[in-house]
Motif scaffolding. Structure first.
Motif, short mmCIF file in Angstrom:
data_model
loop_
_atom_site.label_atom_id
_atom_site.label_comp_id
_atom_site.label_asym_id
_atom_site.label_seq_id
_atom_site.Cartn_x
_atom_site.Cartn_y
_atom_site.Cartn_z
N SER A 143 0.83 -1.20 0.00
CA SER A 143 0.00 0.00 0.00
C SER A 143 0.87 1.25 0.00
CB SER A 143 -0.91 0.02 1.23
OG SER A 143 -1.52 1.28 1.38
N PRO A 144 0.48 2.31 -0.72
CA PRO A 144 1.24 3.57 -0.67
C PRO A 144 1.41 4.09 0.75
CG PRO A 144 -0.40 3.64 -2.43
CD PRO A 144 -0.66 2.39 -1.66
N HIS A 145 0.43 3.84 1.60
CA HIS A 145 0.53 4.26 3.00
C HIS A 145 1.66 3.51 3.71
CE1 HIS A 145 -3.20 6.63 3.04
NE2 HIS A 145 -3.70 5.69 2.25
N TRP B 94 -6.34 2.60 6.13
CA TRP B 94 -5.73 2.68 4.80
C TRP B 94 -6.29 3.83 3.97
CZ3 TRP B 94 -1.50 -0.14 4.80
CH2 TRP B 94 -1.46 -1.23 5.68
N ARG B 95 -6.71 4.88 4.71
CA ARG B 95 -7.23 6.06 4.03
C ARG B 95 -6.55 7.33 4.52
NH1 ARG B 95 -13.71 5.69 4.53
NH2 ARG B 95 -13.62 7.37 2.98
N LYS B 96 -6.19 7.39 5.80
CA LYS B 96 -5.59 8.59 6.37
C LYS B 96 -4.34 8.22 7.16
CE LYS B 96 -10.06 10.95 6.90
NZ LYS B 96 -11.00 11.58 7.86
N MET C 285 -1.08 11.87 4.67
CA MET C 285 -1.52 11.30 3.40
C MET C 285 -2.98 10.91 3.49
SD MET C 285 0.14 8.04 1.41
CE MET C 285 -0.47 7.48 -0.17
N LYS C 286 -3.74 11.28 2.47
CA LYS C 286 -5.13 10.88 2.38
C LYS C 286 -5.37 10.25 1.01
CE LYS C 286 -7.19 14.34 5.48
NZ LYS C 286 -8.22 15.41 5.58
N SER C 287 -6.21 9.24 0.99
CA SER C 287 -6.53 8.58 -0.28
C SER C 287 -7.83 7.82 -0.11
CB SER C 287 -5.41 7.60 -0.67
OG SER C 287 -5.44 6.45 0.17
N LYS C 288 -8.35 7.32 -1.20
CA LYS C 288 -9.44 6.36 -1.08
C LYS C 288 -8.86 5.08 -0.50
CE LYS C 288 -9.03 4.47 -5.77
NZ LYS C 288 -9.75 4.21 -7.04
N ASP D 154 -7.04 2.04 0.18
CA ASP D 154 -5.98 1.42 -0.63
C ASP D 154 -5.15 0.48 0.24
OD1 ASP D 154 -3.94 0.69 -2.32
OD2 ASP D 154 -3.62 2.70 -3.12
#
Length: 709
Positions: free
Chosen positions: A514-516, A639-641, A653-656, A658
């Motif tokens: 995951s990018p996180h 896995w979003r914030k 970092m924020k994302s849908k 992931d």
């Protein structure tokens, strides 16, 4: 082979071309000769499929709540994708099958090739059915007559719950196919039977068997008529086989019953009960479950473990046998119930007008059958002229494959040659959607195909180890969804196969990709400084009868799911687990649990804590990871914030949502096309797997357990 399926998305009923199933342990493979269309049940499924989304939602309010909860935790788009994927699943129709046995699975001694049998198989040219759902047909019973076995057993189970005795008056409300067979069985049992229906044709047929009839459509009052026929006493029992949304049926059943009468529901009706109607007469009410004891019991149906006859006299299989015996001895007649016999290819003569059909029983006839366990679905990929020995075979067509893996693999340039599924339907559906060339039920065929470079295994957990071992021995690169194995014996066999193979092996520990996770690892550095990691999994409760809890099939949720976080923490620490201690909720925890805390001691001095809980709120985040290192803290929420504390110049970092699936499969596609090592070191995969086993051993021994090296 051909099979009739129903689309819940479009409402269309389709005769689909599918690969035929292969026989499994404890099962028999049957070539179908006849099957019976259950007009009541199948009409409901067809009509539900044709209804719009709003209508579907109104019919399933409990599912709507689940959707709303999922939106809160995972976001709108992932939830909508899951809903539409679910609606896109085709449903195989039918459950009244007759045919001859063409192959017998290991562990089956009751049947032999050539036996004529009745089963709950669907409308398909070939069906693979567990032995406890199959019954031998007496010689003097035709295939057409035997097709009524399962339908008759549904009515018979309702009768057994009613417990009628000789001379009692029993009312059957709804004289459809099940109702007419129920009425006949009651008559054979020495009961006075009263049948209620709005269809005069069905009432006239019932009269021929000595059944007293009531037709409300002609102004006859069901309650008053029953009271009159019983000299004001009321019926001893009422068996409801009707299908209606109205609450009138249950109210009338209560009113026409004698004091302490019994009401059994076999059909589907409105159930707003009047307490007064039941209270004053002390009525009993019970819902009948399908064919009888054993239904929906995995141990009985799938594993073939029979209930001992002295304690459970009538199982669903013994009910099947009773119906066949009753037909053989002429206790009941089924020939008059047959309205039409239609060739399978002409199935729309039945389903095209199923909503308005006045038929009682429609039979499908099967002829000109050819067995094949592999079919070509798509020609859009990988033509034979450009095969490059980089083909991919997907083994398993369940929810993970459908909703996570294949969507993540789109547009990655993979040569998807095969998808393997046990029944053929789910695999073929996905093959069409994702342009996979062939759908098959034969795993061995995949291993023998020289064009296959990589096998991707997403089956139930107990199949992972033997399939991984076979693929490695065949020289195929392997991707397997977690877990790698369920016990040390399986793991040793995989290690031996891997050491004797030049193939690569990757386990689907996607979270580290995951990018996180990548940003967290970069932030804490790649040195050997010890860190503390806490990972919390708000897993949510799943019913105890779900296969994941079965230690022999799913391995339990710690081995089957918590291993994700052992791998993730190992990735963050850059070290190996050397010792494990697990404590579970409860005074006397068993070796299988899904409410536990796991302590991990690492070779470099790092500590890991995994809180795997199934008793939390679904409204709360499903996963949370915290890292503590050198007076700095990282916190990842679902896995979003991602937030950081004490890191200079670090931006959150924020994302849908992931979890790393897309990145993982992108790297896998690069490995397939260009070569290279496994995505995760083999020694790390082994260490993670051994640590999960050690956690279970720790729970048993209530002590720290060293991880094998």
């Amino acid at each position: 082979m051909k099979q009739i399926i129903q689309s819940f998305k479009t409402g269309e009923t389709i005769l689909e071309e599918l690969p035929a199933p292969q026989v499994k342990r404890g099962h028999v493979l049957i070539q179908t000769t006849k099957s019976l269309v259950s007009l009541g049940t199948e009409r409901m499924l067809v009509e539900f499929g044709k209804s719009n989304l709003i209508s579907k939602a109104r019919q399933q309010p409990d599912k709507v709540k689940m959707v709303l909860d999922k939106i809160k935790t995972e976001g709108l788009m992932p939830t909508l994708e899951a809903v539409f994927n679910k609606l896109g699943e085709p449903l195989p129709l039918g459950y009244c099958n007759v045919g001859k046995v063409i192959e017998v699975g290991e562990g089956v001694s009751e049947f032999k090739v050539g036996d004529r049998v009745a089963s709950n198989g669907g409308h398909a040219e070939f069906v693979c059915i567990p032995k406890n759902l199959v019954a031998s047909i007496p010689d003097n019973v035709t295939d057409e007559q035997a097709a009524f076995t399962v339908i008759g057993s549904i009515g018979l189970q309702g009768i057994r719950l009613c417990e009628p005795t000789l001379g009692e008056t029993i009312v059957v409300t709804g004289l459809g196919l099940i109702g007419l067979m129920t009425a006949q069985l009651l008559k054979a049992n020495g009961c006075n039977v009263i049948g209620i229906d709005f269809d005069q044709m069905k009432l006239d047929l019932a009269k021929k068997w000595g059944i007293t009839t009531i037709n409300p459509a002609q102004g006859e009052d069901p309650v008053k008529t029953v009271m009159q026929l019983t000299d004001g006493v009321g019926a001893d029992g009422v068996i409801i086989t009707a299908s209606t949304k109205s609450n009138d049926v249950i109210s009338q059943a209560a009113q026409m019953s004698r004091k302490r009468g019994r009401i059994i529901l076999v059909g589907v009706i409105g159930l707003e009960l009047s307490r007064a109607e039941f209270y004053e007469k002390e009525l009993s009410f019970q819902v009948s479950c399908s064919y009888g004891p054993g239904r929906y019991d995995e141990d009985y149906e799938t594993k073939g473990n029979d209930y001992p006859l002295p304690f459970v006299r009538w199982t669903e299989k013994r009910n099947f046998e009773t119906i066949l015996s009753s037909i053989s001895k002429k206790y009941i007649e089924v020939d008059p119930l047959i309205t039409e016999v239609v060739e399978l290819k002409d199935y729309l003569k039945i389903y095209g007008e199923i909503g308005s059909s006045k038929s009682i029983a429609s039979l499908l006839n099967y002829s000109d059958i050819t067995y094949s366990n592999t079919i070509t679905v798509s020609q859009n990929r990988g033509n034979s002229s450009n095969k490059s020995n980089k083909g991919v075979a997907i083994v398993g067509a369940g929810n993970f494959t459908k909703m996570t893996m294949l969507p993540a693999m789109m547009n990655l340039g993979m040569d998807l040659q095969y998808i393997v599924s046990s029944g053929g339907l789910s695999g073929t559906t996905l093959a069409k959607k994702f342009q996979i060339i062939q759908s098959t039920t034969d795993y061995d065929q995949v291993l023998k195909d020289a064009n296959i470079n990589t096998v991707m295994i997403t089956t139930r957990h107990h199949l992972h180890a033997p399939m991984v071992k076979a693929a490695l021995m065949a020289g195929k690169n392997v991707f397997v969804e977690k877990p790698l194995a369920l016990n040390n014996e399986e793991l040793k066999e995989i290690i031996n196969a891997y050491n004797n193979s030049k193939a690569t092996l990757t386990v689907g520990f996607n979270r580290r990709f995951s990018p996180h996770a990548l940003k967290m690892k970069k932030a804490i550095g790649y040195g050997d400084t010890p860190i503390n990691v806490i990972a919390t999994m708000n897993a949510g409760a799943i019913p105890p009868d779900v296969w994941v809890h079965d230690l022999k099939v799913g391995g339990g949720r710690i081995i089957g799911e918590a291993c994700h976080f052992i791998d993730l923490i190992s990735y963050f620490t850059g070290s190996k687990v050397v010792s494990v201690c697990m404590n579970a909720m409860g005074i006397n925890p068993e070796e299988n649990t899904d409410n536990a805390s796991i302590l991990l001691k690492y070779e470099n001095g790092s500590n890991g804590v995994i809180n795997y809980f199934a008793n939390g709120s679904k409204a709360y985040s499903k996963e949370r990871v915290e890292i503590y290192s050198q007076e700095r803290t990282l916190v990842l929420d679902n896995w979003r914030k991602l937030k950081a504390y004490g890191f200079k110049g670090f931006k959150g970092m924020k994302s849908k949502l992931d979890k790393g699936h897309k990145s993982q499969f992108t790297l896998l596609a690069q490995q397939i096309n260009s070569g290279g090592d496994s995505l995760i070191e083999f020694e790390s995969l082994v260490n993670t797997t051994q640590a999960s086993f050690a956690a279970i051993e720790s729970l048993k021994s209530q002590s720290w357990v060293d991880v094998m090296n």
